[in-house]
Motif scaffolding. Structure first.
Motif, PDB file in Angstrom:
ATOM      1  N   ASN A 165      26.343  47.859  47.579  1.00  0.00           N
ATOM      2  CA  ASN A 165      27.533  47.320  46.920  1.00  0.00           C
ATOM      3  C   ASN A 165      27.196  46.870  45.496  1.00  0.00           C
ATOM      4  O   ASN A 165      26.150  46.280  45.251  1.00  0.00           O
ATOM      5  CB  ASN A 165      28.086  46.125  47.698  1.00  0.00           C
ATOM      6  N   SER A 167      29.167  45.133  41.904  1.00  0.00           N
ATOM      7  CA  SER A 167      30.334  44.626  41.177  1.00  0.00           C
ATOM      8  C   SER A 167      30.425  45.352  39.845  1.00  0.00           C
ATOM      9  O   SER A 167      29.424  45.444  39.120  1.00  0.00           O
ATOM     10  CB  SER A 167      30.208  43.117  40.941  1.00  0.00           C
ATOM     11  N   TRP A 168      31.614  45.863  39.527  1.00  0.00           N
ATOM     12  CA  TRP A 168      31.784  46.684  38.324  1.00  0.00           C
ATOM     13  C   TRP A 168      32.631  45.922  37.311  1.00  0.00           C
ATOM     14  O   TRP A 168      33.711  45.424  37.643  1.00  0.00           O
ATOM     15  CB  TRP A 168      32.471  48.002  38.685  1.00  0.00           C
ATOM     16  N   ASP A 169      32.160  45.855  36.045  1.00  0.00           N
ATOM     17  CA  ASP A 169      32.963  45.186  35.021  1.00  0.00           C
ATOM     18  C   ASP A 169      33.083  45.976  33.719  1.00  0.00           C
ATOM     19  O   ASP A 169      33.749  45.528  32.785  1.00  0.00           O
ATOM     20  CB  ASP A 169      32.403  43.790  34.731  1.00  0.00           C
ATOM     21  N   HIS A 191      41.774  42.629  43.677  1.00  0.00           N
ATOM     22  CA  HIS A 191      40.455  43.133  44.043  1.00  0.00           C
ATOM     23  C   HIS A 191      40.557  44.557  44.586  1.00  0.00           C
ATOM     24  O   HIS A 191      41.148  44.788  45.642  1.00  0.00           O
ATOM     25  CB  HIS A 191      39.815  42.223  45.083  1.00  0.00           C
ATOM     26  N   VAL A 193      38.399  47.741  46.016  1.00  0.00           N
ATOM     27  CA  VAL A 193      37.127  48.214  46.548  1.00  0.00           C
ATOM     28  C   VAL A 193      37.119  49.733  46.447  1.00  0.00           C
ATOM     29  O   VAL A 193      37.994  50.401  46.989  1.00  0.00           O
ATOM     30  CB  VAL A 193      36.915  47.771  48.009  1.00  0.00           C
ATOM     31  N   ALA A 213      39.430  42.999  39.641  1.00  0.00           N
ATOM     32  CA  ALA A 213      38.057  42.801  40.076  1.00  0.00           C
ATOM     33  C   ALA A 213      37.679  44.047  40.868  1.00  0.00           C
ATOM     34  O   ALA A 213      38.455  44.519  41.702  1.00  0.00           O
ATOM     35  CB  ALA A 213      37.949  41.565  40.951  1.00  0.00           C
ATOM     36  N   THR A 215      34.768  46.231  43.161  1.00  0.00           N
ATOM     37  CA  THR A 215      33.523  46.331  43.911  1.00  0.00           C
ATOM     38  C   THR A 215      33.347  47.776  44.354  1.00  0.00           C
ATOM     39  O   THR A 215      34.259  48.358  44.956  1.00  0.00           O
ATOM     40  CB  THR A 215      33.520  45.427  45.160  1.00  0.00           C
TER      41      THR A 215
END
Length: 377
Positions: A165, A167-169, A191, A193, A213, A215
């Protein structure tokens, strides 16, 4: 340049010059009709197991850079062009294509009649081939091409998907954000996914730029793994090869439908259809390029789209719970479906472009609306 040869399983031989790494590689020989975007094509994980032919005659004139990449490294087996530019000139350029291919150990051949090759593929269908700079025996290379594995029945996703996993920003570049304008920030922290089956990076960039957000999870993540992340929506990514062997993905997606909004692109669209009971089939030579016309049946509008796939959903197998939303106007194949009673839809084309037109970027907004509606209900 060293001599290189391309051999096809039907016995056809093309002799040209090597401009990438040296050695030997096999794969399914296909073609892409885009005029630009070769670096995005090189780094698209959906090309795993394939040797890509560019129909545009001169490639490499604007060089390569560290921005226009769709994955950490190229995943394709080999690259074929008519002519590689001896000069690269662009204010964003950081190097030449030949050095880039050598750096990533990708074999490439130039100086062959790509028009002849593409006409053969269109006539006979995509076929297995071998590029070699080490074995120049026609007889030997043809035998190797015939013995090469095809794409049907192979799970290539496990070779390119993320392993954990993340987290992408990272967001879109400034120019692309300008194109989608008012959509920026519309996610407001929702969010998403993303199930990564070999995802192009411009997809999570779209979600991040819209204020989501994000993921990214491996494509073999279970439904329980994903639901524990408290997703407001699940995205199913593009990826390489045949969707039917990916039983783990079919099962997970089937368990997610009805629990959270689902949106699939390319392989993700095929997997969504399979999870609902449809079947897929292999296209004769596939759809690959940034100029593919699609009609949105819900609005009647025609879009020019980016596509890269060799399989499609079989219309006669479509279950009652799925309805067709988009069609490819070149061959009338299914280009989009949606679930009649649950919040789930997918398209065969690539609304994230990279490279290509932005006609279909509205699909990200449809997904945003679906997630908001689900959160209210």
């Amino acid at each position: 340049m060293a001599t290189a040869k391309l051999a096809l399983e039907d016995g056809t031989i093309y002799t040209g010059n090597s401009f990438g790494a040296e050695g030997e590689v096999d794969g399914e020989v296909v073609f892409n009709t885009s005029m630009t975007g070769y670096q995005e094509i090189l780094t698209d994980p959906s090309y795993r197991g394939q040797i890509v032919t560019m129909t545009y005659p001169e490639i490499g004139n604007y060089g390569v850079n560290s921005i226009d990449i769709e994955h950490e490294k190229p995943s394709l087996s080999g690259f074929i062009v008519r002519e590689v530019s001896r000069v690269h000139s662009n204010y964003r350029s950081e190097g030449d294509i030949s050095s880039y291919l050598k750096q990533h150990n990708i074999l490439a051949i130039a100086g062959i009649d790509t028009r002849s090759l593409v006409r053969r593929i269109r006539s006979e269908g995509a076929m297995r081939g071998v590029i070699s700079t080490t074995d120049l025996s026609d007889e030997s290379l043809i035998a190797k091409a015939k013995a090469a594995p095809g794409l049907v029945g192979r799970d290539l996703v496990r070779e390119v998907m993320s392993k954990q996993n993340v987290s992408w920003d990272q967001k879109l570049d400034e120019w692309t954000e300008t194109q989608i304008g008012s959509a920026i920030g519309s996610g407001s922290g929702t969010h998403v996914v993303c199930m990564d089956f070999g995802m192009k990076w411009n997809i999570p960039r779209h979600f991040a730029s819209r204020g989501n957000a994000v993921t990214v999870v491996p494509g073999d993540a279970s439904a329980d793994d994903i639901l524990r992340l408290e997703a407001d929506g699940v995205f199913l990514s593009n990826g390489p090869g045949d969707p039917e062997p990916l039983d783990y993905a079919h099962k997970t997606i089937a368990q997610l439908i009805g629990k959270t909004p689902v949106f699939g692109i390319c392989l993700g669209h095929q997997l969504l259809s399979l999870a609902c009971g449809a079947k897929t089939f292999k296209l004769k030579f596939g759809h690959r390029g940034a100029n593919q016309p699609v009609i949105d049946l819900t609005t009647g509008k025609v879009e020019i789209t980016t596509q890269n796939h060799g399989f499609a959903v079989e219309e006669s197998s479509l279950p009652d719970e799925l309805e067709i939303t988009h069609r490819n106007l070149n061959d009338d194949t299914i280009a989009g479906v949606r679930h009649r009673s649950e919040s789930a839809f997918g398209v065969q084309h690539h609304p994230e472009a990279a490279a290509g037109p932005h006609d279909s970027s509205y699909l990200f907004e449809r997904f945003q609306e679906a997630m908001k509606a689900a959160s209210v209900s």
